[in-house]
Design a protein around this motif. Structure first.
Motif, PDB file in Angstrom:
ATOM      1  N   TYR A  38       0.823  -1.207   0.000  1.00 34.57           N
ATOM      2  CA  TYR A  38       0.000   0.000   0.000  1.00 34.57           C
ATOM      3  C   TYR A  38       0.858   1.258   0.000  1.00 34.57           C
ATOM      4  N   ALA A  39       1.973   1.229   0.710  1.00 32.90           N
ATOM      5  CA  ALA A  39       2.890   2.375   0.690  1.00 32.90           C
ATOM      6  C   ALA A  39       3.382   2.625  -0.731  1.00 32.90           C
ATOM      7  N   ASP A  40       3.687   1.563  -1.460  1.00 35.43           N
ATOM      8  CA  ASP A  40       4.117   1.714  -2.854  1.00 35.43           C
ATOM      9  C   ASP A  40       3.004   2.304  -3.712  1.00 35.43           C
ATOM     10  N   PHE A  41       1.777   1.868  -3.471  1.00 31.73           N
ATOM     11  CA  PHE A  41       0.637   2.387  -4.221  1.00 31.73           C
ATOM     12  C   PHE A  41       0.502   3.897  -4.043  1.00 31.73           C
ATOM     13  N   ILE A  42       0.578   4.345  -2.802  1.00 33.45           N
ATOM     14  CA  ILE A  42       0.476   5.786  -2.526  1.00 33.45           C
ATOM     15  C   ILE A  42       1.618   6.535  -3.192  1.00 33.45           C
ATOM     16  N   ASP A  43       2.826   5.986  -3.132  1.00 31.24           N
ATOM     17  CA  ASP A  43       3.970   6.634  -3.787  1.00 31.24           C
ATOM     18  C   ASP A  43       3.752   6.755  -5.296  1.00 31.24           C
ATOM     19  N   ILE A  44       3.241   5.696  -5.909  1.00 31.20           N
ATOM     20  CA  ILE A  44       2.987   5.712  -7.354  1.00 31.20           C
ATOM     21  C   ILE A  44       1.968   6.792  -7.697  1.00 31.20           C
ATOM     22  N   LEU A  45       0.889   6.879  -6.923  1.00 28.99           N
ATOM     23  CA  LEU A  45      -0.131   7.889  -7.185  1.00 28.99           C
ATOM     24  C   LEU A  45       0.434   9.295  -7.049  1.00 28.99           C
ATOM     25  N   ASN A  47       3.546  10.305  -7.250  1.00 27.84           N
ATOM     26  CA  ASN A  47       4.504  10.584  -8.328  1.00 27.84           C
ATOM     27  C   ASN A  47       3.793  10.837  -9.656  1.00 27.84           C
ATOM     28  N   ALA A  48       2.576  10.282  -9.805  1.00 26.20           N
ATOM     29  CA  ALA A  48       1.786  10.485 -11.022  1.00 26.20           C
ATOM     30  C   ALA A  48       0.933  11.750 -10.954  1.00 26.20           C
ATOM     31  N   GLY A  49       1.020  12.467  -9.835  1.00 25.94           N
ATOM     32  CA  GLY A  49       0.296  13.727  -9.710  1.00 25.94           C
ATOM     33  C   GLY A  49      -0.970  13.668  -8.888  1.00 25.94           C
ATOM     34  N   MET A  50      -1.310  12.497  -8.345  1.00 22.67           N
ATOM     35  CA  MET A  50      -2.465  12.377  -7.462  1.00 22.67           C
ATOM     36  C   MET A  50      -1.978  12.485  -6.020  1.00 22.67           C
ATOM     37  N   LEU A  96      -7.718  12.353  -2.550  1.00 24.75           N
ATOM     38  CA  LEU A  96      -6.556  12.763  -3.326  1.00 24.75           C
ATOM     39  C   LEU A  96      -6.875  14.062  -4.054  1.00 24.75           C
ATOM     40  N   ASP A  97      -5.840  14.797  -4.421  1.00 21.84           N
ATOM     41  CA  ASP A  97      -5.993  16.033  -5.185  1.00 21.84           C
ATOM     42  C   ASP A  97      -5.431  15.814  -6.580  1.00 21.84           C
ATOM     43  N   PHE A  98      -6.287  15.990  -7.598  1.00 19.94           N
ATOM     44  CA  PHE A  98      -5.845  15.770  -8.979  1.00 19.94           C
ATOM     45  C   PHE A  98      -6.731  16.542  -9.934  1.00 19.94           C
ATOM     46  N   HIS A  99      -6.128  17.306 -10.788  1.00 19.99           N
ATOM     47  CA  HIS A  99      -6.802  17.931 -11.934  1.00 19.99           C
ATOM     48  C   HIS A  99      -7.923  18.882 -11.530  1.00 19.99           C
ATOM     49  N   GLY A 100      -7.954  19.297 -10.282  1.00 16.11           N
ATOM     50  CA  GLY A 100      -9.001  20.210  -9.845  1.00 16.11           C
ATOM     51  C   GLY A 100     -10.363  19.581  -9.653  1.00 16.11           C
ATOM     52  N   GLN A 144      -6.542  12.377 -21.443  1.00 11.40           N
ATOM     53  CA  GLN A 144      -5.112  12.319 -21.694  1.00 11.40           C
ATOM     54  C   GLN A 144      -4.336  12.255 -20.379  1.00 11.40           C
ATOM     55  N   ASP A 145      -4.733  13.057 -19.405  1.00  8.18           N
ATOM     56  CA  ASP A 145      -4.062  13.032 -18.097  1.00  8.18           C
ATOM     57  C   ASP A 145      -4.292  11.704 -17.382  1.00  8.18           C
ATOM     58  N   LEU A 146      -5.526  11.183 -17.451  1.00  8.05           N
ATOM     59  CA  LEU A 146      -5.804   9.892 -16.819  1.00  8.05           C
ATOM     60  C   LEU A 146      -5.043   8.763 -17.500  1.00  8.05           C
ATOM     61  N   LYS A 147      -4.879   8.875 -18.806  1.00  7.39           N
ATOM     62  CA  LYS A 147      -4.112   7.872 -19.538  1.00  7.39           C
ATOM     63  C   LYS A 147      -2.660   7.819 -19.029  1.00  7.39           C
ATOM     64  N   MET A 148      -2.102   8.987 -18.746  1.00 11.38           N
ATOM     65  CA  MET A 148      -0.733   9.035 -18.227  1.00 11.38           C
ATOM     66  C   MET A 148      -0.651   8.414 -16.842  1.00 11.38           C
ATOM     67  N   VAL A 149      -1.660   8.689 -16.004  1.00  9.43           N
ATOM     68  CA  VAL A 149      -1.691   8.083 -14.667  1.00  9.43           C
ATOM     69  C   VAL A 149      -1.789   6.564 -14.772  1.00  9.43           C
ATOM     70  N   ILE A 150      -2.691   6.081 -15.616  1.00 12.60           N
ATOM     71  CA  ILE A 150      -2.886   4.643 -15.787  1.00 12.60           C
ATOM     72  C   ILE A 150      -1.616   3.986 -16.313  1.00 12.60           C
ATOM     73  N   SER A 151      -0.949   4.639 -17.240  1.00 18.57           N
ATOM     74  CA  SER A 151       0.301   4.103 -17.772  1.00 18.57           C
ATOM     75  C   SER A 151       1.360   4.003 -16.686  1.00 18.57           C
ATOM     76  N   ASP A 152       1.418   5.007 -15.805  1.00 16.17           N
ATOM     77  CA  ASP A 152       2.372   4.959 -14.691  1.00 16.17           C
ATOM     78  C   ASP A 152       2.033   3.832 -13.714  1.00 16.17           C
ATOM     79  N   ILE A 153       0.755   3.666 -13.419  1.00 17.08           N
ATOM     80  CA  ILE A 153       0.348   2.590 -12.502  1.00 17.08           C
ATOM     81  C   ILE A 153       0.695   1.226 -13.093  1.00 17.08           C
ATOM     82  N   TRP A 154       0.571   1.089 -14.420  1.00 15.49           N
ATOM     83  CA  TRP A 154       0.863  -0.190 -15.058  1.00 15.49           C
ATOM     84  C   TRP A 154       2.317  -0.613 -14.860  1.00 15.49           C
ATOM     85  N   LYS A 155       3.204   0.316 -14.614  1.00 17.02           N
ATOM     86  CA  LYS A 155       4.610  -0.026 -14.367  1.00 17.02           C
ATOM     87  C   LYS A 155       4.773  -0.823 -13.076  1.00 17.02           C
TER      88      LYS A 155
END
Length: 220
Positions: A38-45, A47-50, A96-100, A144-155
Motif C-alpha cells: 500500500y505504501a508503494d501504491f500511494i507513492d505511485i499515485l 509521483n503520477a500527480g495524485m 486525493l488532489d488531482f486535476h481540480g 489524456q491526463d488519466l491515460k498518463m496516470v494509468i500508464s504509470d500505474i501499469w509499471k
C-alpha cells in the motif's frame, strides 16, 4: 460506443443524491500481494500527480502513516468486509488532489471469490463527461491526463489489469476471466497483458503496446 450517463449532485425530491462515479479499477492477484504494497501504491499515485489530501470522513485527521499501516495489515489478512460488519473495520479510504476535481477518492476491496485485490480510484462522472453537439463524450484533456496516470500505474509489477467503468456500466472483468479471453471494461480505457488479447477489438477500439508487455486500449 455506448456511454452510460448519470447526472450527479442533482437534487431529486428535495434530497441531494450521491454523485455518479467514474472508476479506475486496478486488479492484483491475491498471490501477488507483498509487504509494503500500500505504501508503494500511494507513492505511485503521488509521483503520477495524485497527491494525498487526507483520510475520509471520520478518519480525515488520521495521518498517512497510520492509514498505510492499517491498510497493510488488512492486505496481509486478505480482509473482506462482511455484510454484518461495520465499515470502520474496512480498509481506510483516502482523498486525493488531482486535476481540480471536486473529489478524488481511493479505496481497496478484496474479493475472496476471485482471490483478487481491487484498488479503485473514483471521480465524479459529470466532471469527466461533457455534451458535444447533442451527445455525451469524454473530456479529451482529462482523458489524456488519466491515460498518463494509468500508464504509470501499469509499471507497478504486481498489477494484472487496469480497467475503467462508469456508474451504470456494470462490474469489471476479473483476472481469471481476462485470462480466459473475456473482454475487459473499457470505458474508455484499460490496460491488460498482451497475452490476454484473445478477443476481437470493437470498431472504436484503439490498441497500443506499452511497457511491461501491456496493451493500452482506448474506446473513444
Amino acid at each position: 460506443m455506448t456511454i452510460f450517463f448519470c447526472i450527479s449532485n442533482n437534487i431529486l425530491n428535495g434530497e441531494k443524491k450521491m454523485p455518479a462515479y467514474f472508476s479506475i479499477a486496478i486488479s492484483i492477484k491475491g498471490a501477488d500481494r507483498y509487504d509494503g504494497m500500500y505504501a508503494d501504491f500511494i507513492d505511485i499515485l503521488q509521483n503520477a500527480g495524485m497527491k494525498f489530501v487526507s483520510g475520509t470522513w471520520e478518519f480525515m485527521d488520521e495521518p498517512l502513516d497510520s492509514i498505510i499501516a492499517w491498510n497493510e495489515k488488512k492486505l496481509i489478512d486478505k480482509f473482506e468486509l462482511g455484510y454484518d460488519e461495520h465499515y470502520s473495520n474496512d480498509y481506510r479510504q483516502v482523498f486525493l488532489d488531482f486535476h481540480g476535481f471536486s473529489e478524488v477518492r481511493s479505496f481497496i476491496m478484496y474479493l475472496k471469490e476471485y482471490d483478487e485485490f481491487v484498488f479503485s480510484i473514483i471521480i465524479p462522472e459529470d466532471e469527466l463527461l461533457k455534451w458535444d453537439n447533442g451527445r455525451v463524450t469524454y473530456d479529451p484533456d482529462i482523458i489524456q491526463d488519466l491515460k498518463m496516470v494509468i500508464s504509470d500505474i501499469w509499471k507497478w509489477e504486481c498489477v494484472s489489469a487496469i480497467q475503467t467503468t462508469l456508474e451504470l456500466s456494470g462490474d469489471i472483468t476479473h483476472i481469471m476471466e481476462l485470462e480466459n479471453g473475456v473482454k475487459p471494461s473499457i470505458l474508455p480505457l484499460c490496460v491488460i497483458p498482451k497475452e490476454f488479447m484473445k478477443y476481437n477489438l470493437d470498431e472504436n477500439d484503439k490498441a497500443v503496446e506499452i511497457h511491461r508487455n501491456g496493451v493500452l486500449i482506448e474506446n473513444i
